[in-house]
Scaffold this motif. Structure first.
Motif, PDB file in Angstrom:
ATOM      1  N   HIS A   1     -59.291  43.162  -7.974  1.00  0.00           N
ATOM      2  CA  HIS A   1     -58.003  43.288  -8.655  1.00  0.00           C
ATOM      3  C   HIS A   1     -56.961  42.404  -7.981  1.00  0.00           C
ATOM      4  O   HIS A   1     -56.427  42.740  -6.926  1.00  0.00           O
TER       5      HIS A   1
ATOM      6  N   ARG B   1     -53.839  41.525  -8.815  1.00  0.00           N
ATOM      7  CA  ARG B   1     -52.450  41.985  -8.682  1.00  0.00           C
ATOM      8  C   ARG B   1     -52.303  43.053  -7.602  1.00  0.00           C
ATOM      9  O   ARG B   1     -51.222  43.230  -7.039  1.00  0.00           O
ATOM     10  N   LYS B   2     -53.396  43.752  -7.316  1.00  0.00           N
ATOM     11  CA  LYS B   2     -53.364  44.737  -6.227  1.00  0.00           C
ATOM     12  C   LYS B   2     -53.744  44.101  -4.890  1.00  0.00           C
ATOM     13  O   LYS B   2     -53.805  44.785  -3.870  1.00  0.00           O
TER      14      LYS B   2
ATOM     15  N   LEU C   1     -51.243  32.908 -10.586  1.00  0.00           N
ATOM     16  CA  LEU C   1     -50.443  34.011 -10.045  1.00  0.00           C
ATOM     17  C   LEU C   1     -49.819  33.695  -8.688  1.00  0.00           C
ATOM     18  O   LEU C   1     -48.621  33.945  -8.473  1.00  0.00           O
TER      19      LEU C   1
ATOM     20  N   ARG D   1     -45.778  33.554  -7.973  1.00  0.00           N
ATOM     21  CA  ARG D   1     -45.197  34.453  -6.964  1.00  0.00           C
ATOM     22  C   ARG D   1     -44.393  33.679  -5.926  1.00  0.00           C
ATOM     23  O   ARG D   1     -43.370  34.163  -5.439  1.00  0.00           O
TER      24      ARG D   1
END
Lengths: 212, 212
Positions: A32, A34-35, A109, A113
């Motif tokens: 995951h 995003r985690k 991502l 960020r």
């Protein structure tokens, strides 16, 4: 074979399409992003880059989506995702690279960020950045996809290749980002042809077990 | 064969190294990126992306450095810049991609211009961005380059491959950006071995006819 992926990762999406086109079954493992699960020590031991996808073929660790797909092509050549002649292969690889090296790395991502984090870009500036690189890249690709150069139903000829494998996830991203794709009719015709195929449908992020 | 390049372009530098390793003679044409010559209509007709390098093999137009090098490998296999087995080829291609897709695209001229232009980043913020992606990428690569995984005198084994072809231009850039490379002894040992070879020396930006 085991595939470590994340449903929304473009690079994992590419590998899923290639596996499906070749009819190769794999065990899916989910990381995951995003985690932050890619930063876990167990995963880092497999892939110091902490990126996905990653394929385990027995004890062997394979990383980088395009390198993985070339490996699949060499170890299970049929159905082929690269044409037969060096010139045609060069065209297909160039289209794939124009997406994998010139569009996607700017919009993933970790980069987005950094823009809103250390660079303190506003959401609007971040979205402008995203749109800028997608539109610049797709504008050139739209010109590249001329029938005279070899484009058929797909980016090259009438069977799907590595170029289509890279294109469909990029367009999925562009649609999520609400980018106007009407200036790219050749690209969207190719994407439409891809989306009629089960191999592309089954690889769709929304169909993955880790989709949210 | 004609190569359209620019002395400081990493992607053109890669192609020069590959040509030299294979002993292929080409006519050099120069496209001055800082003066915007890549946007001239004559060049755009050859390459809608407006990027370099570009190779003309007779009437055929080849773009994207890695696709060009795979073409050279397929049309003139010896001396090889990819190993023989699919697993080894996958490792070499993965190292090449980790540079060509995950480090270099974030630090090239058009991206740095966007940072200080539309994003109004300060020079300091731009330099931090540059360093961030180089250090992140090289840190992972340093871990990847273990003898256990196949690293020898070069990134893979004892002859130069596509991985080294991508690595040396990236380190050239990092040195120009004054990045501390002492944390990367394995990388720098490989780069040192490359720099002993004439094929790498002759491809160096400073030795090109368009160098300033």
């Amino acid at each position: 074979m085991k595939l470590f992926g994340y449903y929304r990762s473009s690079a994992a999406f590419r590998v899923r399409i290639a596996l499906n086109l070749k009819g190769i079954q794999v065990d899916h493992h989910f990381v995951h992003l995003r985690k932050g699960e890619q930063s876990a020590p167990e995963y880092g031991a497999l892939n110091p880059q902490g990126l996905i996808p990653l394929v385990l073929d027995g004890p062997h660790v394979l990383t980088q989506s395009l390198a993985i797909i070339e490996y699949l092509e060499e170890t299970q050549p049929e159905p082929a995702v690269l044409p037969k002649t060096p010139l045609e292969r060069a065209r297909v690889r160039a289209i794939a690279q124009s997406i994998a090296s010139d569009i996607h790395p700017l919009n993933n991502l970790r980069v987005l960020r950094y823009l809103v984090g250390p660079l303190k870009a506003s959401d609007e500036a971040k979205n402008d950045w995203y749109r800028h690189w997608v539109v610049e890249g797709l504008t050139a690709l739209e010109q590249t996809l001329t029938p005279a150069a070899g484009t058929g139903k797909f980016c090259h000829g009438d069977t799907p290749t590595l170029a289509d494998i890279c294109l469909v996830p990029q367009i999925y991203n562009a649609e999520r980002a609400d980018i106007d794709l009407s200036p790219f009719p050749r690209i969207m015709a190719v994407v439409g042809a891809c989306r009629e195929l089960r191999a592309f449908q089954d690889a769709d992020p929304a169909k993955q077990a880790d989709a949210e």
